[in-house]
Motif scaffolding. Structure first.
Motif, PDB file in Angstrom:
ATOM      1  N   SER A  20       0.853  -1.177   0.000  1.00 54.22           N
ATOM      2  CA  SER A  20       0.000   0.000   0.000  1.00 54.22           C
ATOM      3  C   SER A  20       0.890   1.229   0.000  1.00 54.22           C
ATOM      4  O   SER A  20       1.874   1.288   0.737  1.00 54.22           O
ATOM      5  CB  SER A  20      -0.904   0.004   1.229  1.00 54.22           C
ATOM      6  N   GLY A  21       0.563   2.179  -0.829  1.00 50.47           N
ATOM      7  CA  GLY A  21       1.339   3.403  -0.889  1.00 50.47           C
ATOM      8  C   GLY A  21       0.825   4.414   0.116  1.00 50.47           C
ATOM      9  O   GLY A  21      -0.376   4.573   0.299  1.00 50.47           O
ATOM     10  N   THR A  23       1.591   8.487   1.961  1.00 50.12           N
ATOM     11  CA  THR A  23       2.029   9.814   1.537  1.00 50.12           C
ATOM     12  C   THR A  23       3.551   9.897   1.536  1.00 50.12           C
ATOM     13  O   THR A  23       4.144  10.517   0.660  1.00 50.12           O
ATOM     14  CB  THR A  23       1.430  10.878   2.467  1.00 50.12           C
ATOM     15  N   GLU A  24       4.190   9.253   2.523  1.00 46.02           N
ATOM     16  CA  GLU A  24       5.652   9.276   2.593  1.00 46.02           C
ATOM     17  C   GLU A  24       6.278   8.376   1.535  1.00 46.02           C
ATOM     18  O   GLU A  24       7.305   8.703   0.956  1.00 46.02           O
ATOM     19  CB  GLU A  24       6.146   8.819   3.975  1.00 46.02           C
ATOM     20  N   ARG A  25       5.677   7.195   1.330  1.00 48.52           N
ATOM     21  CA  ARG A  25       6.181   6.235   0.340  1.00 48.52           C
ATOM     22  C   ARG A  25       5.036   5.780  -0.558  1.00 48.52           C
ATOM     23  O   ARG A  25       4.394   4.772  -0.297  1.00 48.52           O
ATOM     24  CB  ARG A  25       6.803   5.024   1.029  1.00 48.52           C
ATOM     25  N   PRO A  26       4.773   6.523  -1.617  1.00 44.31           N
ATOM     26  CA  PRO A  26       3.700   6.106  -2.524  1.00 44.31           C
ATOM     27  C   PRO A  26       4.083   4.845  -3.303  1.00 44.31           C
ATOM     28  O   PRO A  26       5.230   4.415  -3.298  1.00 44.31           O
ATOM     29  CB  PRO A  26       3.526   7.302  -3.447  1.00 44.31           C
ATOM     30  N   ARG A  27       3.113   4.286  -3.972  1.00 39.71           N
ATOM     31  CA  ARG A  27       3.296   3.027  -4.696  1.00 39.71           C
ATOM     32  C   ARG A  27       3.630   3.313  -6.154  1.00 39.71           C
ATOM     33  O   ARG A  27       2.909   4.030  -6.838  1.00 39.71           O
ATOM     34  CB  ARG A  27       2.005   2.217  -4.584  1.00 39.71           C
ATOM     35  N   LEU A  28       4.742   2.756  -6.615  1.00 37.03           N
ATOM     36  CA  LEU A  28       5.121   2.830  -8.029  1.00 37.03           C
ATOM     37  C   LEU A  28       4.621   1.560  -8.693  1.00 37.03           C
ATOM     38  O   LEU A  28       5.129   0.474  -8.445  1.00 37.03           O
ATOM     39  CB  LEU A  28       6.638   2.947  -8.186  1.00 37.03           C
ATOM     40  N   THR A  29       3.597   1.692  -9.503  1.00 36.78           N
ATOM     41  CA  THR A  29       3.015   0.536 -10.161  1.00 36.78           C
ATOM     42  C   THR A  29       3.366   0.549 -11.645  1.00 36.78           C
ATOM     43  O   THR A  29       3.395   1.604 -12.269  1.00 36.78           O
ATOM     44  CB  THR A  29       1.490   0.480  -9.947  1.00 36.78           C
ATOM     45  N   VAL A  30       3.663  -0.627 -12.169  1.00 35.83           N
ATOM     46  CA  VAL A  30       4.104  -0.766 -13.555  1.00 35.83           C
ATOM     47  C   VAL A  30       3.161  -1.721 -14.274  1.00 35.83           C
ATOM     48  O   VAL A  30       2.814  -2.777 -13.749  1.00 35.83           O
ATOM     49  CB  VAL A  30       5.550  -1.310 -13.615  1.00 35.83           C
ATOM     50  N   ASP A  44      -2.029   5.849  -2.112  1.00 29.83           N
ATOM     51  CA  ASP A  44      -3.250   5.082  -1.871  1.00 29.83           C
ATOM     52  C   ASP A  44      -4.107   5.662  -0.753  1.00 29.83           C
ATOM     53  O   ASP A  44      -5.299   5.372  -0.689  1.00 29.83           O
ATOM     54  CB  ASP A  44      -2.903   3.624  -1.552  1.00 29.83           C
ATOM     55  N   THR A  45      -3.534   6.467   0.123  1.00 26.64           N
ATOM     56  CA  THR A  45      -4.345   7.039   1.197  1.00 26.64           C
ATOM     57  C   THR A  45      -5.306   8.091   0.656  1.00 26.64           C
ATOM     58  O   THR A  45      -6.440   8.195   1.115  1.00 26.64           O
ATOM     59  CB  THR A  45      -3.454   7.659   2.290  1.00 26.64           C
ATOM     60  N   VAL A  91       9.664   5.111  -2.795  1.00 17.87           N
ATOM     61  CA  VAL A  91       8.403   4.504  -3.216  1.00 17.87           C
ATOM     62  C   VAL A  91       8.385   3.034  -2.823  1.00 17.87           C
ATOM     63  O   VAL A  91       9.401   2.464  -2.435  1.00 17.87           O
ATOM     64  CB  VAL A  91       8.194   4.622  -4.744  1.00 17.87           C
ATOM     65  N   VAL A  92       7.212   2.438  -2.953  1.00 16.57           N
ATOM     66  CA  VAL A  92       7.033   0.998  -2.812  1.00 16.57           C
ATOM     67  C   VAL A  92       6.784   0.470  -4.218  1.00 16.57           C
ATOM     68  O   VAL A  92       5.897   0.964  -4.913  1.00 16.57           O
ATOM     69  CB  VAL A  92       5.833   0.681  -1.895  1.00 16.57           C
ATOM     70  N   PHE A  93       7.545  -0.521  -4.655  1.00 12.14           N
ATOM     71  CA  PHE A  93       7.439  -1.008  -6.031  1.00 12.14           C
ATOM     72  C   PHE A  93       6.360  -2.076  -6.140  1.00 12.14           C
ATOM     73  O   PHE A  93       6.360  -3.061  -5.405  1.00 12.14           O
ATOM     74  CB  PHE A  93       8.780  -1.570  -6.506  1.00 12.14           C
TER      75      PHE A  93
END
Length: 118
Positions: A20-21, A23-30, A44-45, A91-93
């Motif tokens: 889950s992304g 504010t500090e670490r959003p989700r990088l989706t590919v 995601d928040t 980010v979160v990958f």
């Protein structure tokens, strides 16, 4: 027997339960199609897209070599550049259910080389 798409969607849902992304670490989706590759950074928040890049972007139009892996590297560098402009450093990958190799790995490696942390 599930089709390839159904199997990928099953993997995607299993991954998204854990990722889950914020504010500090959003989700990088590919996401990859047969011809193009797309990357976006999502908080995601709030449900907002912070940055978006694809092989169809105007910034990459003149650099088309026909090599999909090279396109993926350029998309990774571009998404990292746009993240820096949006003050996103980590980010979160999210590989979106795709195996982590080839074009997906190329996006991730190029984004890391351009300074994005994950």
């Amino acid at each position: 027997m599930p089709t390839k798409i159904e199997a990928r969607l099953k993997r995607k849902n299993r991954i998204r339960k854990k990722l889950s992304g914020t504010t500090e670490r959003p989700r990088l989706t590919v996401y990859k199609s047969l011809k193009h590759i797309y990357a976006q950074v999502v908080d995601d928040t709030t449900g907002k897209t912070l940055a978006f890049a694809s092989s169809l972007s105007k910034d990459l139009k003149g650099q088309d070599e026909g090599d999909k892996k090279a396109d993926a590297k350029r998309v990774g560098a571009l998404i990292a550049q746009k993240c820096k402009a949006a003050n996103v450093e980590a980010v979160v990958f999210d590989r979106n259910g795709f195996p982590y190799h080839g074009r997906i790995a190329a996006v991730a490696d190029a984004a890391r080389e351009a300074g994005l942390k994950f």
